[in-house]
Design a protein around this motif. Sequence first.
Motif, PDB file in Angstrom:
ATOM      1  N   PHE A 134       0.816  -1.212   0.000  1.00  0.00           N
ATOM      2  CA  PHE A 134       0.000   0.000   0.000  1.00  0.00           C
ATOM      3  C   PHE A 134       0.852   1.266   0.000  1.00  0.00           C
ATOM      4  CE2 PHE A 134      -1.837  -3.395   2.630  1.00  0.00           C
ATOM      5  CZ  PHE A 134      -2.960  -3.718   1.880  1.00  0.00           C
ATOM      6  N   TYR A 135       2.148   1.122  -0.196  1.00  0.00           N
ATOM      7  CA  TYR A 135       3.089   2.242  -0.073  1.00  0.00           C
ATOM      8  C   TYR A 135       2.749   3.350  -1.066  1.00  0.00           C
ATOM      9  CZ  TYR A 135       7.632   4.514   0.631  1.00  0.00           C
ATOM     10  OH  TYR A 135       8.630   5.409   0.933  1.00  0.00           O
ATOM     11  N   THR A 136       2.565   2.999  -2.340  1.00  0.00           N
ATOM     12  CA  THR A 136       2.300   4.000  -3.378  1.00  0.00           C
ATOM     13  C   THR A 136       0.943   4.662  -3.165  1.00  0.00           C
ATOM     14  OG1 THR A 136       3.629   2.708  -4.931  1.00  0.00           O
ATOM     15  CG2 THR A 136       2.185   4.392  -5.860  1.00  0.00           C
ATOM     16  N   LEU A 141      17.059   9.111   1.391  1.00  0.00           N
ATOM     17  CA  LEU A 141      18.089   8.846   0.393  1.00  0.00           C
ATOM     18  C   LEU A 141      17.481   8.716  -1.006  1.00  0.00           C
ATOM     19  CD1 LEU A 141      21.154   8.324   0.119  1.00  0.00           C
ATOM     20  CD2 LEU A 141      20.669   5.887   0.442  1.00  0.00           C
ATOM     21  N   VAL A 142      16.307   8.096  -1.087  1.00  0.00           N
ATOM     22  CA  VAL A 142      15.616   7.978  -2.374  1.00  0.00           C
ATOM     23  C   VAL A 142      15.132   9.342  -2.853  1.00  0.00           C
ATOM     24  CG1 VAL A 142      13.623   6.963  -3.555  1.00  0.00           C
ATOM     25  CG2 VAL A 142      14.938   5.594  -1.937  1.00  0.00           C
ATOM     26  N   ASP A 143      14.612  10.161  -1.931  1.00  0.00           N
ATOM     27  CA  ASP A 143      14.131  11.487  -2.312  1.00  0.00           C
ATOM     28  C   ASP A 143      15.255  12.356  -2.855  1.00  0.00           C
ATOM     29  OD1 ASP A 143      11.524  10.892  -1.587  1.00  0.00           O
ATOM     30  OD2 ASP A 143      11.786  11.607   0.477  1.00  0.00           O
ATOM     31  N   ARG A 144      16.446  12.232  -2.288  1.00  0.00           N
ATOM     32  CA  ARG A 144      17.558  13.080  -2.718  1.00  0.00           C
ATOM     33  C   ARG A 144      18.221  12.593  -3.999  1.00  0.00           C
ATOM     34  NH1 ARG A 144      20.931  14.803   2.776  1.00  0.00           N
ATOM     35  NH2 ARG A 144      19.181  15.857   3.831  1.00  0.00           N
ATOM     36  N   THR A 145      18.337  11.300  -4.161  1.00  0.00           N
ATOM     37  CA  THR A 145      19.054  10.748  -5.317  1.00  0.00           C
ATOM     38  C   THR A 145      18.122  10.313  -6.439  1.00  0.00           C
ATOM     39  OG1 THR A 145      19.051   8.513  -4.381  1.00  0.00           O
ATOM     40  CG2 THR A 145      20.900   9.945  -3.806  1.00  0.00           C
ATOM     41  N   GLY A 146      16.873   9.977  -6.110  1.00  0.00           N
ATOM     42  CA  GLY A 146      15.951   9.469  -7.118  1.00  0.00           C
ATOM     43  C   GLY A 146      16.230   8.032  -7.520  1.00  0.00           C
ATOM     44  N   ILE A 163      -1.786  11.560   7.438  1.00  0.00           N
ATOM     45  CA  ILE A 163      -0.681  10.634   7.652  1.00  0.00           C
ATOM     46  C   ILE A 163      -0.312  10.559   9.132  1.00  0.00           C
ATOM     47  CG2 ILE A 163       1.149  12.338   7.320  1.00  0.00           C
ATOM     48  CD1 ILE A 163       1.171   8.768   5.899  1.00  0.00           C
ATOM     49  N   VAL A 164      -0.541  11.660   9.878  1.00  0.00           N
ATOM     50  CA  VAL A 164      -0.236  11.661  11.313  1.00  0.00           C
ATOM     51  C   VAL A 164      -1.179  10.712  12.051  1.00  0.00           C
ATOM     52  CG1 VAL A 164      -0.103  13.079  13.392  1.00  0.00           C
ATOM     53  CG2 VAL A 164       0.680  14.000  11.205  1.00  0.00           C
ATOM     54  N   GLU A 165      -2.454  10.713  11.679  1.00  0.00           N
ATOM     55  CA  GLU A 165      -3.393   9.780  12.288  1.00  0.00           C
ATOM     56  C   GLU A 165      -3.005   8.330  11.986  1.00  0.00           C
ATOM     57  OE1 GLU A 165      -7.257  10.751  10.876  1.00  0.00           O
ATOM     58  OE2 GLU A 165      -7.344  12.706  11.886  1.00  0.00           O
ATOM     59  N   ALA A 167       2.426  12.569   0.153  1.00  0.00           N
ATOM     60  CA  ALA A 167       3.600  12.505   1.029  1.00  0.00           C
ATOM     61  C   ALA A 167       4.822  12.028   0.251  1.00  0.00           C
ATOM     62  CB  ALA A 167       3.337  11.567   2.198  1.00  0.00           C
ATOM     63  N   SER A 168       5.989  12.382   0.741  1.00  0.00           N
ATOM     64  CA  SER A 168       7.248  11.953   0.132  1.00  0.00           C
ATOM     65  C   SER A 168       7.603  10.548   0.609  1.00  0.00           C
ATOM     66  CB  SER A 168       8.360  12.925   0.491  1.00  0.00           C
ATOM     67  OG  SER A 168       8.575  12.941   1.892  1.00  0.00           O
ATOM     68  N   ASN A 169       8.697  10.008   0.069  1.00  0.00           N
ATOM     69  CA  ASN A 169       9.149   8.676   0.484  1.00  0.00           C
ATOM     70  C   ASN A 169       9.523   8.646   1.954  1.00  0.00           C
ATOM     71  OD1 ASN A 169       9.477   6.648  -1.895  1.00  0.00           O
ATOM     72  ND2 ASN A 169      10.142   8.598  -2.751  1.00  0.00           N
TER      73      ASN A 169
END
Length: 497
Positions: A70-72, A419-424, A136-138, A80-82
């Motif tokens: 369900f991540y995606t 790390l994924v957000d910064r490098t892709g 996402i906080v809930e 939300a970001s990764n």
Amino acid sequence: MATKQQQQQSSESCDRDGEDGDKGGAETPLTQAQPLANSAPDGGWGWVVLVASIVVLALTLAFPSCMSIFYTDLQKQFNASNSVTSWVPSIMTAVLHAGGPLCSVLVERFGCRATVIMGGVLSGLGMAASAFTNSIVELYITAGVITGLGFCFSFQPAVTILGHYFVRRRVFANAMSSTGTALGLSTLPTLSNYLHTEFGWRGSFLVLGGVLLNCCVCGAVMRPLGPRKPRAHKQMSNGSAVTSKEGTNCLASCFHRHMAFDQFCNNQRYRVFSLGVTWMMLGFVVPLIFLIPYATDNGMDQSKAALLLNVLGFVNIIVRPAFGLLFNLAWFKGRHIYVLSIALLLNGLSNNICCIAPTFPVLLIYMLCYGLTMSVVGTLLFTVLMDIVDMNRFLSALGLLAIMESVTLLIGPPLAGSLVDRTGEYTYVFLASSITVVSSALFLLVSFYWLDRRDTAKKESSPAPAPIHSPDCQYIKVSAGGTDKHTAIQTERVTSV
């Protein structure tokens, strides 16, 4: 006379144990392992308890990895970001381990059976409530904290009770129970993917909450060893019940006792093991969380990507019982930690396979290699801990180790997501995991080898007691009769030694 005194002391000790058991409620606390160890059946109803433990581990330890299905959807739903999305399985896994000391107190107070049932209720309600979250906080609170705490209350007593039901076959029992994680990995991803296709992520969370309630059924069969004790209703001198302040002090005392700081300070092997395993957890579970996003991001169908986790589960189911029988042989006694370290080393190196290509054949080979090494780690992890500490301190040692692991389990996935957000690129995640796991394996291997060499050197350097060579050695034989007024001393010559 001495025998009579020992019997009286033993009787008094049993009476005290019974009184302590009455304080804990309807069940005798399983942390008092000495009276239970003598009655461990190594079979019988223990096999039913083993099956229940397998199911509990399937529903708890394997569940956080299924969140990658369900991540995606969670990313798109909450924009939300990764790194932000990865906090959901991270908090769930961290709380699963961090609740160890509190779980230890509950086990002593109420027993394993009640604690597992309580965990099943918490995890089921938490997952069902996650279906109605609007932020996402809930989701952090419901799926992360509440569900994770329920997993903790179910998982740790299910592992602990096996140590009391099995002594001679303990390695085999631990190996079989660890197949529960494999069973969950081979079934939950398929179930989650089907529910995701039919009902979406909200409907899936609601159904999965009902599935987690099966932990209550498993907990019901985990009856305590030894006779049941009637609940004691202690009263004060004025006839009133025990005050809430005294209950709070008792709870605080139990919590302090079950943190096992004395083991960490005085038991050097436990200290080394806990530090190595804590560092290992920084990268050990990260590949399972990011494997499906890595595959789907490179064009693989999600159902096909979910099949990779099924392969991992089937490999563990097939291999772990065989490893349990193998490592139960006498030759492996005292060598479990070295086998575990080598398996961790190979597990870390296997993460580099993902960097070759994001194709199904390559990732399938990766899952086979990862599954084999993971099987050895899962088979021996609790066995090594039981070898290092006494069984009457196992639950507290596990609780402290779990709360240490929770720190690295909490920060590992978000760091990987950042790390994924910064490098892709997802490949950097698998490289970082490889470095972390390999370094922890080398630390454990070198440290325990040094400790064994040091202990061997101490034994060799310690002076042996001088043998008796003289045939004229004498000993004094003392006999005291009930009617004698003095002690008769008789000297005899020793003719052989």
